[in-house]
Scaffold this motif. Structure first.
Motif, mmCIF file in Angstrom:
data_model
loop_
_atom_site.group_PDB
_atom_site.id
_atom_site.type_symbol
_atom_site.label_atom_id
_atom_site.label_comp_id
_atom_site.label_asym_id
_atom_site.label_seq_id
_atom_site.Cartn_x
_atom_site.Cartn_y
_atom_site.Cartn_z
ATOM 1 N N UNK A 75 44.752 43.304 23.893
ATOM 2 C CA UNK A 75 43.520 43.134 24.612
ATOM 3 C C UNK A 75 43.148 41.489 24.837
ATOM 4 N N UNK A 76 42.328 41.248 25.882
ATOM 5 C CA UNK A 76 41.721 39.622 25.984
ATOM 6 C C UNK A 76 40.271 39.861 26.316
ATOM 7 N N UNK A 77 39.986 38.868 25.244
ATOM 8 C CA UNK A 77 38.342 38.980 25.100
ATOM 9 C C UNK A 77 37.751 37.608 25.835
ATOM 10 N N UNK A 78 36.784 37.908 26.787
ATOM 11 C CA UNK A 78 35.912 36.847 27.073
ATOM 12 C C UNK A 78 34.639 37.090 26.609
ATOM 13 N N UNK A 79 34.096 35.904 25.800
ATOM 14 C CA UNK A 79 32.934 35.966 24.989
ATOM 15 C C UNK A 79 31.626 35.631 25.605
ATOM 16 N N UNK A 80 31.748 34.489 26.242
ATOM 17 C CA UNK A 80 30.675 33.994 27.174
ATOM 18 C C UNK A 80 31.193 33.779 28.572
ATOM 19 N N UNK A 81 30.986 34.939 29.610
ATOM 20 C CA UNK A 81 31.644 34.590 30.806
ATOM 21 C C UNK A 81 30.935 33.420 31.886
ATOM 22 N N UNK A 82 31.746 32.708 32.245
ATOM 23 C CA UNK A 82 31.399 31.622 32.946
ATOM 24 C C UNK A 82 32.074 31.670 34.372
ATOM 25 N N UNK A 83 31.317 31.378 35.422
ATOM 26 C CA UNK A 83 31.871 31.257 36.955
ATOM 27 C C UNK A 83 33.391 30.874 36.995
ATOM 28 N N UNK A 120 49.071 45.726 37.187
ATOM 29 C CA UNK A 120 48.840 45.576 38.431
ATOM 30 C C UNK A 120 47.629 44.355 38.671
ATOM 31 N N UNK A 121 47.064 44.166 37.622
ATOM 32 C CA UNK A 121 46.073 43.042 37.731
ATOM 33 C C UNK A 121 44.715 43.600 37.485
ATOM 34 N N UNK A 122 43.772 42.355 37.059
ATOM 35 C CA UNK A 122 42.316 43.110 36.888
ATOM 36 C C UNK A 122 41.396 41.847 37.333
ATOM 37 N N UNK A 123 40.612 42.221 38.540
ATOM 38 C CA UNK A 123 40.120 41.139 39.185
ATOM 39 C C UNK A 123 38.667 41.112 38.636
ATOM 40 N N UNK A 124 38.306 39.832 38.146
ATOM 41 C CA UNK A 124 37.039 39.526 37.459
ATOM 42 C C UNK A 124 36.158 38.500 38.198
ATOM 43 N N UNK A 164 38.777 46.195 38.415
ATOM 44 C CA UNK A 164 37.576 45.375 39.123
ATOM 45 C C UNK A 164 36.354 45.263 38.020
ATOM 46 N N UNK A 165 35.925 44.261 37.913
ATOM 47 C CA UNK A 165 34.739 44.125 37.169
ATOM 48 C C UNK A 165 33.964 42.877 37.556
ATOM 49 N N UNK A 166 32.564 43.079 37.801
ATOM 50 C CA UNK A 166 31.778 42.026 37.967
ATOM 51 C C UNK A 166 30.646 41.671 36.639
ATOM 52 N N UNK A 167 30.770 40.371 36.110
ATOM 53 C CA UNK A 167 30.088 39.965 35.031
ATOM 54 C C UNK A 167 28.904 39.328 35.363
ATOM 55 N N UNK A 168 27.641 39.000 34.761
ATOM 56 C CA UNK A 168 26.990 38.022 34.822
ATOM 57 C C UNK A 168 27.223 36.730 33.735
ATOM 58 N N UNK A 169 27.014 35.794 34.062
ATOM 59 C CA UNK A 169 27.048 34.785 33.291
ATOM 60 C C UNK A 169 26.538 34.838 31.846
ATOM 61 N N UNK A 170 27.423 34.658 30.907
ATOM 62 C CA UNK A 170 26.939 34.858 29.562
ATOM 63 C C UNK A 170 27.246 35.827 28.966
ATOM 64 N N UNK A 171 27.697 37.178 29.733
ATOM 65 C CA UNK A 171 28.131 38.527 29.075
ATOM 66 C C UNK A 171 29.397 38.312 28.677
#
Lengths: 117, 113
Positions: free
Chosen positions: A75-83, A110-114, A10-17
């Motif tokens: 690994x999967x990289x998210x550079x600028x997180x968006x909703x 098992x999955x990663x919930x973002x 599980x992970x919670x990100x802010x926009x742009x992180x």
């Protein structure tokens, strides 16, 4: 064998992180995949790899990057997180001969919930 | 463009009865089809598959039927058990060499005791 291991769960990100979802498999599989599952939308392929050093785009690659420096890790990289990237992410692997029929069973993590807020 | 379609988002069946889950596809080049089962908070797991050269494959309580002319396949579960309650995904393998599995949207099966 642990199979396919994904972190974090599980992970919670802010926009742009930015962040990286980790995936490791211990089955010596050459093929590895990243899917995302949105509610009612099934599984969409983001990126895949047919072996170390080789990656290719799937159906929905925008906003993501991958690397495959070893057989085990993808690994999967998210550079600028968006909703719009709020989703459940699944890593999967299988073994097949290069240029094979593509019929090998996929083994999923098992999955990663973002969540992106 | 949804190449693999599962038009029923959910299905409810009584324990002991038959469950029939349906899947349609649009690409006539698909040559291999698989069904995956997914429980909440877990990854999908492989259930059964069928090659396009066959029209039926059976494994215990699970049978998959393929109708190539109609571009339709179905999964039959007989008899259904409460432990079968899960989301079922149909998937199709793109032609040789493309290395991809295309998934449907899933059907939530609820087996009532």
């Amino acid at each position: 064998n642990a199979g396919v291991t994904q972190t974090p769960k599980f992970r919670i990100l802010k926009i742009g992180q930015s962040m990286t979802l980790q995936c490791a498999q211990d089955m010596n599989h050459n093929y590895m995949y990243w899917y995302r599952q949105d509610p009612g939308m099934g599984l969409k392929l983001i990126y895949y790899s047919v072996g170390a050093g080789i990656t290719d785009k799937g159906e929905v690659p925008n906003g993501y990057n991958v690397s495959r420096s070893t057989t085990e890790d993808f690994p999967l990289r998210l550079e600028l997180a968006a909703p719009s990237q709020t989703s459940v992410y699944f890593c999967a692997s299988r073994w097949d001969q290069r240029g094979g029929q593509g019929h090998g069973e996929l083994f999923f993590g098992e999955g990663s919930r973002l969540t992106v807020l | 463009d949804q190449q693999v379609k599962q038009n029923s988002p959910s299905l409810s069946v009584q324990e002991g009865r038959i469950s029939i889950l349906n899947c349609d596809y649009t690409n006539s080049m698909f040559d291999y089809f698989l069904w995956y089962k997914k429980y909440p908070a877990e990854g999908p797991t492989f259930l059964i598959s069928i090659s396009s050269i066959k029209d039926k494959n059976e494994d215990g309580r699970f049978t998959v039927f393929l109708n190539k002319s109609a571009k339709h396949l179905s999964l039959h579960i007989v008899p259904s058990q409460p432990g079968d309650s899960a989301v079922y995904f149909c998937a199709a393998s793109a032609p040789r060499g493309s290395n991809k599995l295309i998934f449907g949207t899933g059907t939530l099966l609820a087996v009532q005791p």
